[in-house]
Design a protein around this motif. Structure first.
Motif, PDB file in Angstrom:
ATOM      1  N   LEU A 268     -12.018   4.964 -19.332  1.00  0.00           N
ATOM      2  CA  LEU A 268     -11.739   3.718 -20.026  1.00  0.00           C
ATOM      3  C   LEU A 268     -10.266   3.535 -20.361  1.00  0.00           C
ATOM      4  O   LEU A 268      -9.737   2.420 -20.297  1.00  0.00           O
ATOM      5  N   GLU A 269      -9.574   4.632 -20.712  1.00  0.00           N
ATOM      6  CA  GLU A 269      -8.164   4.499 -21.083  1.00  0.00           C
ATOM      7  C   GLU A 269      -7.309   3.997 -19.924  1.00  0.00           C
ATOM      8  O   GLU A 269      -6.210   3.487 -20.132  1.00  0.00           O
TER       9      GLU A 269
ATOM     10  N   CYS B  69      -8.636   1.789 -17.723  1.00  0.00           N
ATOM     11  CA  CYS B  69      -9.356   0.639 -17.171  1.00  0.00           C
ATOM     12  C   CYS B  69      -9.366  -0.595 -18.077  1.00  0.00           C
ATOM     13  O   CYS B  69      -9.885  -1.640 -17.686  1.00  0.00           O
ATOM     14  N   GLU B  70      -8.820  -0.500 -19.286  1.00  0.00           N
ATOM     15  CA  GLU B  70      -8.930  -1.618 -20.226  1.00  0.00           C
ATOM     16  C   GLU B  70      -8.280  -2.891 -19.693  1.00  0.00           C
ATOM     17  O   GLU B  70      -8.846  -3.979 -19.797  1.00  0.00           O
ATOM     18  N   ASN B  71      -7.082  -2.767 -19.115  1.00  0.00           N
ATOM     19  CA  ASN B  71      -6.405  -3.951 -18.574  1.00  0.00           C
ATOM     20  C   ASN B  71      -7.181  -4.555 -17.408  1.00  0.00           C
ATOM     21  O   ASN B  71      -7.214  -5.779 -17.232  1.00  0.00           O
TER      22      ASN B  71
ATOM     23  N   SER C  13     -16.610   2.139 -27.570  1.00  0.00           N
ATOM     24  CA  SER C  13     -15.414   1.593 -26.942  1.00  0.00           C
ATOM     25  C   SER C  13     -14.965   0.300 -27.626  1.00  0.00           C
ATOM     26  O   SER C  13     -15.767  -0.606 -27.864  1.00  0.00           O
ATOM     27  N   THR C  14     -13.682   0.203 -27.906  1.00  0.00           N
ATOM     28  CA  THR C  14     -13.147  -1.003 -28.549  1.00  0.00           C
ATOM     29  C   THR C  14     -13.142  -2.201 -27.608  1.00  0.00           C
ATOM     30  O   THR C  14     -13.161  -3.351 -28.064  1.00  0.00           O
ATOM     31  N   ILE C  15     -13.125  -1.950 -26.300  1.00  0.00           N
ATOM     32  CA  ILE C  15     -13.048  -3.051 -25.334  1.00  0.00           C
ATOM     33  C   ILE C  15     -14.334  -3.871 -25.299  1.00  0.00           C
ATOM     34  O   ILE C  15     -14.346  -5.015 -24.819  1.00  0.00           O
TER      35      ILE C  15
ATOM     36  N   ASN D 262     -13.977  -7.377 -26.713  1.00  0.00           N
ATOM     37  CA  ASN D 262     -13.339  -8.353 -25.832  1.00  0.00           C
ATOM     38  C   ASN D 262     -14.312  -8.885 -24.783  1.00  0.00           C
ATOM     39  O   ASN D 262     -14.313 -10.072 -24.462  1.00  0.00           O
TER      40      ASN D 262
END
Length: 384
Positions: free
Chosen positions: A78-79, A81-83, A119-121, A124
């Motif tokens: 994930l770190e 892949c967020e963008n 996950s924080t994403i 979004n």
């Protein structure tokens, strides 16, 4: 949820090459060669042209291709892949048409459910889900109620600022879908995110909350709004005065306010005729609290109705289920058995307390009576 496979026994890089080739075949400006910078760069470039498949009009194929992208994306840490996820969300929000929009809604929901709950994403992704739901008029497939929403973020709650942004969007979407009751609940949750320190910054949200509640034909218990800190900061303003009238005043008070501030009421997007009807209902409830038997003449006078309007108004009251009553047309009166209170404070809690004590006392009396009957029967059997 199980993540769908893309190409069995094929590496992520080779899967990306297959997708590159697919989009190249659709005329997208993308090389068929995999990126030397790695799979993340491949995905960035693929997502950059993924709207090319929207033009095909084949919903099943579009969904398959987008799910392929998702199934690669969720296998990347994930770190890194967020963008990529954000870029993918932005592309799907811009999908044209109802049918492709529905496909994108399902694909993004799959992505949301596939992400780690901590996950924080995920916030979004959910926000973009609501955006697509707005465009496709499918908010019920994403948002059920406030409790369900909170369950989605138990392990990683959004910040106050994020919640405020989400609640504002949900409020708008729910109003557009005529889900006024849910919209009002969302707006109250929004105001709860403000504290004493920043409640003064919630002015516009507080006004929207009041206006939504007043305009909602199904919302009659307005007293709780007065306890919200952002609403308290509006004390002395016309909107707060109007709220107080709907909370505890009668029809005459509203008519005086309207005659003095017609332009203000209109500027808030409120409909005077709707306000009149709601205030008549609220005023009737207030009358019914203290007078269980109401004559048509009293209703006509207090609610400023024409004689021929009284019966139809009473029918409207009964339809709301705010009041339990029966109408005697021959006697031209209404007999009220119960009514919802417009405000619920200490007096109402005391009334409930008294009713419960009376119920407890009656049960004790019944119990003592049953014991006496049982003892008498036992005595009679022993004598026999």
């Amino acid at each position: 949820m199980q993540i769908p496979p893309v190409f069995i026994d094929v590496s992520l890089e080779d899967q990306a090459v297959e997708l590159r080739s697919y989009f190249k075949g659709l005329g997208a400006e993308i090389s068929e060669e995999k990126s030397p910078k790695g799979i993340e760069d491949d995905l960035h470039k693929i997502i950059g042209v993924c709207e090319a498949c929207f033009k095909e009009g084949n919903e099943a194929e579009v969904e398959l291709v987008l799910n392929d992208i998702v199934s690669i994306m969720v296998l990347i840490p994930l770190e890194r892949c967020e963008n990529i996820i954000m870029a993918f969300c932005e592309k799907l929000v811009k999908a044209p048409g109802q049918k492709i929009g529905m496909v994108c809604l399902r694909v993004l929901w799959l992505l949301f459910q596939s992400l780690d709950e901590s996950s924080t994403i995920r916030y979004n992704v959910y926000y973009h889900l609501v955006l697509i739901a707005k465009q496709t008029d499918q908010v019920k497939s994403v948002f059920q109620d406030i409790d369900h929403l909170k369950q989605q973020f138990v392990k990683c709650p959004p910040t106050n600022e994020q919640l405020q942004k989400l609640y504002r969007l949900l409020h708008e979407v729910l109003l557009n879908c005529e889900e006024s009751e849910q919209a009002a609940k969302v707006m109250i949750e929004l105001l709860k995110t403000y504290t004493d320190k920043n409640a003064s910054h919630a002015r516009e949200d507080a006004i929207r909350c009041i206006v939504s509640a007043l305009a909602d034909p199904k919302t009659f218990l307005l007293d709780p709004l007065l306890s919200l800190q952002p609403v308290k900061f509006l004390e002395g303003e016309l909107i707060h005065d109007l709220l107080n009238i709907f909370v505890g005043e009668n029809l005459s008070a509203y008519l005086k306010f309207y005659n003095d501030h017609k332009e203000f009421v209109t500027s808030q997007g409120l409909n005077h005729e709707h306000n009149l009807h709601k205030m008549r209902l609220l005023s009737f409830m207030q009358l019914a609290e203290s007078t269980p038997e109401l004559s048509f003449k009293v209703i006509e006078k207090e609610l400023q109705l024409k004689p021929e309007e009284v019966e139809s108004f009473i029918i409207d009251v009964l339809k709301t289920k705010l009041v339990r009553a029966r109408m005697n047309q021959a006697a031209r009166s209404v007999y009220v058995s119960s009514t919802m209170h417009r405000t619920f404070g200490r007096a109402q809690w005391q009334q409930i307390r008294d009713l419960l004590y009376a119920w407890k006392s009656n049960l004790s009396t019944v119990q003592d009576g049953m014991k006496q009957v049982t003892a008498t029967q036992l005595e009679f059997l022993n004598q026999a």
